[in-house]
Design an enzyme around this catalytic site. Sequence first.
Site, mmCIF file in Angstrom:
data_model
loop_
_atom_site.group_PDB
_atom_site.id
_atom_site.type_symbol
_atom_site.label_atom_id
_atom_site.label_comp_id
_atom_site.label_asym_id
_atom_site.label_seq_id
_atom_site.Cartn_x
_atom_site.Cartn_y
_atom_site.Cartn_z
ATOM 1 N N ASN A 9 60.253 106.841 -12.613
ATOM 2 C CA ASN A 9 59.599 107.003 -11.315
ATOM 3 C C ASN A 9 60.140 108.300 -10.716
ATOM 4 O O ASN A 9 61.265 108.338 -10.235
ATOM 5 C CB ASN A 9 59.926 105.809 -10.405
ATOM 6 C CG ASN A 9 59.424 106.018 -8.982
ATOM 7 O OD1 ASN A 9 58.585 106.899 -8.740
ATOM 8 N ND2 ASN A 9 59.915 105.213 -8.053
ATOM 9 N N LYS A 11 59.317 109.767 -8.116
ATOM 10 C CA LYS A 11 59.248 109.803 -6.643
ATOM 11 C C LYS A 11 58.643 111.145 -6.197
ATOM 12 O O LYS A 11 57.833 111.716 -6.930
ATOM 13 C CB LYS A 11 60.625 109.562 -6.028
ATOM 14 C CG LYS A 11 61.311 108.333 -6.613
ATOM 15 C CD LYS A 11 62.458 107.870 -5.780
ATOM 16 C CE LYS A 11 63.232 106.794 -6.520
ATOM 17 N NZ LYS A 11 64.018 105.962 -5.652
ATOM 18 N N HIS A 95 56.422 99.481 -4.367
ATOM 19 C CA HIS A 95 57.800 99.975 -4.438
ATOM 20 C C HIS A 95 58.462 99.757 -3.082
ATOM 21 O O HIS A 95 57.814 99.874 -2.030
ATOM 22 C CB HIS A 95 57.806 101.462 -4.817
ATOM 23 C CG HIS A 95 59.175 101.959 -5.154
ATOM 24 N ND1 HIS A 95 60.080 102.308 -4.191
ATOM 25 C CD2 HIS A 95 59.797 102.143 -6.354
ATOM 26 C CE1 HIS A 95 61.216 102.691 -4.783
ATOM 27 N NE2 HIS A 95 61.067 102.603 -6.100
ATOM 28 N N GLU A 97 60.272 101.557 -1.336
ATOM 29 C CA GLU A 97 60.160 102.685 -0.394
ATOM 30 C C GLU A 97 58.806 102.660 0.318
ATOM 31 O O GLU A 97 58.699 103.039 1.485
ATOM 32 C CB GLU A 97 60.393 104.016 -1.145
ATOM 33 C CG GLU A 97 61.868 104.171 -1.511
ATOM 34 C CD GLU A 97 62.164 105.023 -2.720
ATOM 35 O OE1 GLU A 97 61.273 105.750 -3.194
ATOM 36 O OE2 GLU A 97 63.297 104.948 -3.219
ATOM 37 N N GLU A 167 63.635 95.159 -8.432
ATOM 38 C CA GLU A 167 64.412 96.292 -7.947
ATOM 39 C C GLU A 167 65.150 95.897 -6.673
ATOM 40 O O GLU A 167 64.565 95.972 -5.570
ATOM 41 C CB GLU A 167 63.493 97.478 -7.654
ATOM 42 C CG GLU A 167 62.769 98.014 -8.867
ATOM 43 C CD GLU A 167 62.450 99.497 -8.695
ATOM 44 O OE1 GLU A 167 62.822 100.271 -9.571
ATOM 45 O OE2 GLU A 167 61.873 99.873 -7.658
ATOM 46 N N GLY A 173 68.836 104.129 -5.832
ATOM 47 C CA GLY A 173 69.310 105.441 -5.406
ATOM 48 C C GLY A 173 70.703 105.423 -4.792
ATOM 49 O O GLY A 173 71.136 106.406 -4.202
ATOM 50 N N SER A 212 69.408 102.190 -9.961
ATOM 51 C CA SER A 212 70.541 102.945 -10.505
ATOM 52 C C SER A 212 70.786 102.663 -11.984
ATOM 53 O O SER A 212 71.938 102.623 -12.423
ATOM 54 C CB SER A 212 71.802 102.703 -9.674
ATOM 55 O OG SER A 212 71.604 103.177 -8.343
#
Length: 249
Positions: A9, A11, A95, A97, A167, A173, A212
């Site tokens: 991904n 991003k 996701h 985010e 996730e 991250g 991560s």
Amino acid sequence: MRRTLIAGNWKMNGSFSANRALLTDIIAGLPDGNSIETLVCAPAPYLAQCAEVLGKTPVKWGAQDVSAHIKGAFTGEVSATMLADCQCKYVIVGHSERRAYHAESNELVAQKVVQALSEKLTPVVCVGETLEQREGGATNAIVGAQLQVVLDVLSAEQVSEIVLAYEPVWAIGTGKTATPQMAQDVHAFLRGQLSVKSAEAANTVRILYGGSMKPENAKELLAMADIDGGLIGGAALKAADFLAIISAC
Ligand code: PEP
């Protein structure tokens, strides 16, 4: 037997020149006889470039989001038809985010999954809990609710067409990874929930771990019974790290 899927991904990272270098290095470095399904999910403006560079290679490409609408007056949105036009095979949906910064609800995520499937795109449906929710003992309730709203709008056959990604938000991250056993416990829980809808889907749907994942921890995570691959952010931006994760499978 579920085929391992390693998905990057990117991003909101990349440029035409950086992407070309990254993709060229990934293609050149894939292990001989690689049986791992390999995917990069690029920002929408670079999907045509992925098609050009990856078209004759085993590496697949996909998008990071899709509109819940078919077409029309939705400025800034990208439809499933457009992603299919860019020869995407996959699209990330829900996701964390997008859930956090764009207020995507479970219901909106479910509509996006329906749109993706209508164009024969495989949605990579992301679920995950925050640190507060984990510490409050609510992990299964949160991921279970996120998954259930999607299951409710799909037929049993359609459920077999999705990929799930667990996730944990606190691991994305941050450099903090769920231990293999923590991840396995949630994956097993999700698979159990799939089985209520469809025994077939519970056997065949791949559940990726994301948060991560890196060369140092990939092998242990991917060795767990219900972890069928990885959704990788930061480490997908360096060919050497992405390739090392593929080799760890
Ligand atoms: C992600 O964005 O899906 C992700 C898992 O990111 P990272 O690997 O950087 O934690």
